[in-house]
Write an enzyme that holds these catalytic residues in place. Structure first.
Site, PDB file in Angstrom:
ATOM      1  N   GLY A   1       0.835  -1.195   0.000  1.00 34.96           N
ATOM      2  CA  GLY A   1       0.000   0.000   0.000  1.00 34.96           C
ATOM      3  C   GLY A   1       0.866   1.240   0.000  1.00 34.96           C
ATOM      4  N   LEU A   2       0.989   1.870  -1.164  1.00 34.20           N
ATOM      5  CA  LEU A   2       1.879   3.018  -1.321  1.00 34.20           C
ATOM      6  C   LEU A   2       1.104   4.278  -1.682  1.00 34.20           C
ATOM      7  CD1 LEU A   2       4.669   1.198  -3.363  1.00 34.20           C
ATOM      8  CD2 LEU A   2       4.670   1.689  -0.898  1.00 34.20           C
ATOM      9  N   GLY A   3      -0.044   4.450  -1.029  1.00 33.06           N
ATOM     10  CA  GLY A   3      -0.825   5.670  -1.223  1.00 33.06           C
ATOM     11  C   GLY A   3      -0.150   6.853  -0.549  1.00 33.06           C
ATOM     12  N   ARG A   4      -0.912   7.899  -0.272  1.00 37.06           N
ATOM     13  CA  ARG A   4      -0.328   9.110   0.299  1.00 37.06           C
ATOM     14  C   ARG A   4       0.420   8.835   1.601  1.00 37.06           C
ATOM     15  NH1 ARG A   4      -5.258  13.236   0.416  1.00 37.06           N
ATOM     16  NH2 ARG A   4      -6.287  11.267   0.933  1.00 37.06           N
TER      17      ARG A   4
ATOM     18  N   ASP B   1       2.320  -2.514  -4.589  1.00 39.69           N
ATOM     19  CA  ASP B   1       1.070  -1.766  -4.698  1.00 39.69           C
ATOM     20  C   ASP B   1       0.424  -2.142  -6.024  1.00 39.69           C
ATOM     21  OD1 ASP B   1      -0.225   0.926  -3.312  1.00 39.69           O
ATOM     22  OD2 ASP B   1      -0.615   0.846  -5.462  1.00 39.69           O
TER      23      ASP B   1
ATOM     24  N   LYS C   1      -6.305   5.677  18.373  1.00 38.20           N
ATOM     25  CA  LYS C   1      -6.393   6.499  17.160  1.00 38.20           C
ATOM     26  C   LYS C   1      -7.839   6.874  16.859  1.00 38.20           C
ATOM     27  CE  LYS C   1      -4.996   8.439  13.296  1.00 38.20           C
ATOM     28  NZ  LYS C   1      -6.117   8.424  12.373  1.00 38.20           N
TER      29      LYS C   1
ATOM     30  N   HIS D   1      -8.617   9.676  19.092  1.00 40.94           N
ATOM     31  CA  HIS D   1      -7.840  10.812  18.558  1.00 40.94           C
ATOM     32  C   HIS D   1      -8.610  11.507  17.446  1.00 40.94           C
ATOM     33  CE1 HIS D   1      -5.251  12.314  15.292  1.00 40.94           C
ATOM     34  NE2 HIS D   1      -4.378  12.677  16.216  1.00 40.94           N
ATOM     35  N   ASN D   2      -9.165  10.731  16.522  1.00 43.50           N
ATOM     36  CA  ASN D   2      -9.892  11.326  15.404  1.00 43.50           C
ATOM     37  C   ASN D   2     -11.185  11.987  15.863  1.00 43.50           C
ATOM     38  OD1 ASN D   2      -7.847  10.237  13.831  1.00 43.50           O
ATOM     39  ND2 ASN D   2      -9.236   9.632  12.203  1.00 43.50           N
TER      40      ASN D   2
ATOM     41  N   GLU E   1     -10.168  15.229  17.151  1.00 46.88           N
ATOM     42  CA  GLU E   1      -9.835  16.055  15.985  1.00 46.88           C
ATOM     43  C   GLU E   1     -11.092  16.676  15.388  1.00 46.88           C
ATOM     44  OE1 GLU E   1      -8.802  14.612  11.615  1.00 46.88           O
ATOM     45  OE2 GLU E   1      -7.123  14.252  12.979  1.00 46.88           O
ATOM     46  N   TYR E   2     -12.181  15.888  15.287  1.00 45.77           N
ATOM     47  CA  TYR E   2     -13.445  16.415  14.761  1.00 45.77           C
ATOM     48  C   TYR E   2     -13.908  17.612  15.586  1.00 45.77           C
ATOM     49  CZ  TYR E   2     -14.489  12.310  11.781  1.00 45.77           C
ATOM     50  OH  TYR E   2     -14.473  11.328  10.827  1.00 45.77           O
TER      51      TYR E   2
END
Length: 306
Positions: free
Chosen positions: A7-10, A30, A173, A176-177, A180-181
């Site tokens: 997986g080589l996304g962003r 990927d 996590k 955490h999100n 963040e919201y």
């Protein structure tokens, strides 16, 4: 250390680059051939299949998976199992539901394969600034892969932690999100109120930049607010449509299950839902009710519009 990255996304691609810069040996795969070629140019060993990736690793094999949560992750894990040996290590760095992580961990344990879950924050800035890493799984496996974590973190002593047994990293996590919201919603509402006070003609970019220094509300998110308003003071090129990754929903559901009130996070999540609606039915019904009981004026939709 030598490890594989699927997986080589962003996020996955940037993490692979940071690991290479930190002296680790990367074997990558990927579905996007161009992503593989780019990583080859950065010093990684590119492979054409998952089997080839596994064949290029030495035991105990370490494979980091950076894929969308749910079916894509499950499919890759199922494909990996026949090629792995007792004691090998899979690391799931995606935004998985911690309950799914625990199910996967039990499944892999039957093959004596270790699953480590890592909640990751840092976004597109992680390559240069490092990532915040929240890790779940067996403590001894955490210690074994710690050199990898030290490289990905902002520095070798800060920004990563062992959170607890399987699922703990993804749970931390998730919360955490949710936080963040709430933070993002508070900034958005505050700056909208400032913008609406025409009497003062506020420069929102200047306010954001001032708050970045010494203020109790300073944060990296505020740094990004300042940057966004400097680039486009009225944000005229953006729609108000706001997606959610799913972790805010899981956070709110967990609060219901545990009986722990989180009104600010819940309201922030609901506001994201509202942002995707045009002429929501609830708003139209409110207008209809005011008309029905009080004869208050209503604004009718232009039938010729669109």
């Amino acid at each position: 250390m030598r490890l594989g990255m699927i997986g080589l996304g962003r996020m996955g691609g940037s993490m692979a680059e940071r690991l290479i810069l930190g002296g680790h040996e990367l074997v990558v795969y990927d579905v996007n051939v161009q992503s593989i070629e780019y990583m080859r140019s950065q010093g990684a060993t590119g492979t054409a299949s998952i089997k080839e990736l596994v064949d290029n690793l030495t035991s105990p094999k370490i494979i980091w998976i950076m894929l969308p949560q749910g079916k894509p992750t499950d499919e890759v894990i199922d494909e990996l199992i026949p090629y792995l040996d007792s004691g090998d290590i899979l690391i799931d760095g995606g935004n998985a539901n911690y309950k799914d992580t625990q199910i996967r961990s039990e499944k892999l344990a039957a093959y004596d394969i270790n699953l480590i879950d890592v909640g990751i924050s840092g976004g597109v800035w992680g390559l240069s600034d490092g990532y915040s890493l929240m890790v779940g799984g067996h403590k001894e496996i955490f210690s074994y892969i710690e050199p990898i974590l030290k490289t990905l973190a902002p520095n070798p002593t800060l920004g990563y932690m062992y959170a607890g047994h399987s699922g703990a990293g993804h749970f931390v996590k998730m919360v955490h999100n949710g936080v963040e919201y709430g933070l993002m919603q508070a900034y958005a509402e505050g700056f909208e109120l400032l913008r609406s006070k025409d009497e003062f003609g506020f420069n929102l970019s200047e306010i954001a930049n001032t708050w970045r220094y010494g203020s109790v509300v300073r944060s990296w998110l505020l740094d990004l607010v300042s940057r966004a308003l400097h680039d486009d003071p009225n944000l005229g090129n953006l729609s108000s449509y706001v997606e959610d990754s799913g972790e805010g929903r899981w956070t709110v559901q967990e609060s219901v299950d545990l009986g722990v009130p989180i009104p600010a996070i819940t309201a922030a999540l609901q506001q994201r839902f509202r942002s995707r609606q045009e002429q929501p039915f609830s708003g139209r019904l409110l207008a209809a009710l005011r008309y029905q009981f009080g004869g208050h004026a209503v604004h009718e939709v232009d039938k010729n519009d669109g």
